[in-house]
Design a protein around this motif. Sequence first.
Motif, PDB file in Angstrom:
ATOM      1  N   LYS A   1      47.032  60.767  19.203  1.00  0.00           N
ATOM      2  CA  LYS A   1      47.576  59.998  20.315  1.00  0.00           C
ATOM      3  C   LYS A   1      46.529  58.975  20.771  1.00  0.00           C
ATOM      4  CE  LYS A   1      50.368  63.698  22.421  1.00  0.00           C
ATOM      5  NZ  LYS A   1      50.589  64.437  23.689  1.00  0.00           N
ATOM      6  N   PRO A   2      46.945  57.736  21.024  1.00  0.00           N
ATOM      7  CA  PRO A   2      45.982  56.738  21.514  1.00  0.00           C
ATOM      8  C   PRO A   2      45.764  56.881  23.022  1.00  0.00           C
ATOM      9  CG  PRO A   2      48.123  55.735  21.285  1.00  0.00           C
ATOM     10  CD  PRO A   2      48.278  57.153  20.818  1.00  0.00           C
ATOM     11  N   ASN A   3      44.676  56.303  23.508  1.00  0.00           N
ATOM     12  CA  ASN A   3      44.405  56.263  24.943  1.00  0.00           C
ATOM     13  C   ASN A   3      44.318  54.810  25.388  1.00  0.00           C
ATOM     14  OD1 ASN A   3      44.096  59.128  25.541  1.00  0.00           O
ATOM     15  ND2 ASN A   3      42.251  59.042  24.302  1.00  0.00           N
ATOM     16  N   PHE A   4      44.940  54.496  26.514  1.00  0.00           N
ATOM     17  CA  PHE A   4      44.920  53.140  27.044  1.00  0.00           C
ATOM     18  C   PHE A   4      44.511  53.168  28.512  1.00  0.00           C
ATOM     19  CE2 PHE A   4      48.164  53.145  23.684  1.00  0.00           C
ATOM     20  CZ  PHE A   4      47.675  52.145  22.866  1.00  0.00           C
ATOM     21  N   GLU A   5      43.873  52.102  28.940  1.00  0.00           N
ATOM     22  CA  GLU A   5      43.406  51.979  30.318  1.00  0.00           C
ATOM     23  C   GLU A   5      44.282  50.968  31.040  1.00  0.00           C
ATOM     24  OE1 GLU A   5      41.155  49.979  32.615  1.00  0.00           O
ATOM     25  OE2 GLU A   5      41.612  51.777  33.792  1.00  0.00           O
TER      26      GLU A   5
ATOM     27  N   CYS B   1      52.857  46.454  28.022  1.00  0.00           N
ATOM     28  CA  CYS B   1      52.805  47.915  27.972  1.00  0.00           C
ATOM     29  C   CYS B   1      54.110  48.516  28.475  1.00  0.00           C
ATOM     30  CB  CYS B   1      51.627  48.467  28.785  1.00  0.00           C
ATOM     31  SG  CYS B   1      51.739  48.205  30.553  1.00  0.00           S
ATOM     32  N   VAL B   2      54.295  49.775  28.141  1.00  0.00           N
ATOM     33  CA  VAL B   2      55.411  50.582  28.633  1.00  0.00           C
ATOM     34  C   VAL B   2      54.809  51.715  29.456  1.00  0.00           C
ATOM     35  CG1 VAL B   2      57.345  52.080  28.018  1.00  0.00           C
ATOM     36  CG2 VAL B   2      56.838  50.050  26.630  1.00  0.00           C
ATOM     37  N   VAL B   3      55.315  51.894  30.679  1.00  0.00           N
ATOM     38  CA  VAL B   3      54.821  52.952  31.558  1.00  0.00           C
ATOM     39  C   VAL B   3      55.931  53.971  31.767  1.00  0.00           C
ATOM     40  CG1 VAL B   3      53.915  53.504  33.845  1.00  0.00           C
ATOM     41  CG2 VAL B   3      53.233  51.377  32.712  1.00  0.00           C
ATOM     42  N   LEU B   4      55.602  55.241  31.594  1.00  0.00           N
ATOM     43  CA  LEU B   4      56.573  56.325  31.744  1.00  0.00           C
ATOM     44  C   LEU B   4      56.211  57.192  32.933  1.00  0.00           C
ATOM     45  CD1 LEU B   4      56.753  57.474  28.004  1.00  0.00           C
ATOM     46  CD2 LEU B   4      58.023  55.638  29.117  1.00  0.00           C
TER      47      LEU B   4
ATOM     48  N   ARG C   1      52.279  49.816  17.981  1.00  0.00           N
ATOM     49  CA  ARG C   1      51.828  48.500  18.458  1.00  0.00           C
ATOM     50  C   ARG C   1      51.860  48.350  19.975  1.00  0.00           C
ATOM     51  NH1 ARG C   1      54.848  47.524  13.799  1.00  0.00           N
ATOM     52  NH2 ARG C   1      56.792  47.323  14.996  1.00  0.00           N
ATOM     53  N   MET C   2      52.588  49.216  20.646  1.00  0.00           N
ATOM     54  CA  MET C   2      52.831  49.063  22.076  1.00  0.00           C
ATOM     55  C   MET C   2      52.000  50.054  22.894  1.00  0.00           C
ATOM     56  SD  MET C   2      54.342  47.629  24.610  1.00  0.00           S
ATOM     57  CE  MET C   2      55.152  46.474  23.503  1.00  0.00           C
ATOM     58  N   PRO C   3      51.114  49.564  23.771  1.00  0.00           N
ATOM     59  CA  PRO C   3      50.402  50.487  24.670  1.00  0.00           C
ATOM     60  C   PRO C   3      51.390  51.236  25.565  1.00  0.00           C
ATOM     61  CG  PRO C   3      49.340  48.337  24.654  1.00  0.00           C
ATOM     62  CD  PRO C   3      50.649  48.184  23.915  1.00  0.00           C
ATOM     63  N   ILE C   4      51.260  52.549  25.617  1.00  0.00           N
ATOM     64  CA  ILE C   4      52.174  53.377  26.407  1.00  0.00           C
ATOM     65  C   ILE C   4      51.357  54.312  27.289  1.00  0.00           C
ATOM     66  CG2 ILE C   4      54.011  55.101  26.331  1.00  0.00           C
ATOM     67  CD1 ILE C   4      54.787  53.894  23.592  1.00  0.00           C
ATOM     68  N   MET C   5      51.668  54.309  28.576  1.00  0.00           N
ATOM     69  CA  MET C   5      51.036  55.211  29.530  1.00  0.00           C
ATOM     70  C   MET C   5      52.085  56.176  30.047  1.00  0.00           C
ATOM     71  SD  MET C   5      49.613  52.109  29.527  1.00  0.00           S
ATOM     72  CE  MET C   5      48.022  51.298  29.551  1.00  0.00           C
TER      73      MET C   5
END
Length: 273
Positions: free
Chosen positions: A104-108, A146-149, A171-175
């Motif tokens: 799983k990736p991590n995004f800030e 980004c997509v925020v959940l 390809r899409m940053p997801i938090m």
Amino acid sequence: MLKKISSNQNKNIKYMKSLKLRKYRDLSGQYLIEGVKIIQEAIDNDIAIGFLLLSSSILDDKVAKDIVDIALAKGIPVYEVDEIIFREIAMTKSSQGLMGVVDKPNFELDSLLRKDKIKVIILNEIQDPGNLGTLIRTADACDFDCVVLSKGCVDVYNDKVVRATMGSLFRMPIMANIDIDHLIEKLHSYEIATLGADPYGDVLSFNLNYKGKNAIIVGNESSGLPKSIMDKVTYRVKIPMPGRAESLNAAIAASILMYEVIRGESAEKSIFI
């Protein structure tokens, strides 16, 4: 070279089986992907792959061979198993014989919000895996940042969601698991307009002057957005529905609003005929 696994009691086989459950995906920080195309997408996007599992039934498949060769060249372990063992793990009835374990990736989030221009899609308690996968794919197509959940959304690493994204997940940053009420306050502090999807809203989606910093918020498939969120948004946005339907599918509504945002951004470049 390929390594052979001959027992379904092998630790890697047991580990892959465990990743079918969300609690183990959350604990491990890894998830499963399945299928030739999506694994090719993962490799093309330099996604961190722990290892691949290959069914012996596709050893002679040229596309599978090419993927295995690329994976081995990148130092990704590839294990071969008999088809009967592979079927125990496969998440689809007609599997293509190739699976992978992916980090799983991590995004800030804050670093993204500081951008001069930003497009965000926020999803509150979306439950349907197909809807979530479709929304991520559309966000990718619309070049959203980004997509925020919210808390309570279906797991983005659910196998049905992963398949529905058609590779856009890479390809899409997801938090995920974000408190939306608190997030809206943060968005406003960055001067990002929040657009709450509301079938009874007072602003038509066609009439908004979309500027360079927008966050679309879409609610649960059956109950929409709660009052606590709607009271905080900049605009309650209504999509015109001249027909007789009472509402739109959540993924359709969000997709329309995403395209309205990019249409608004490019309005000055439009050619009218």
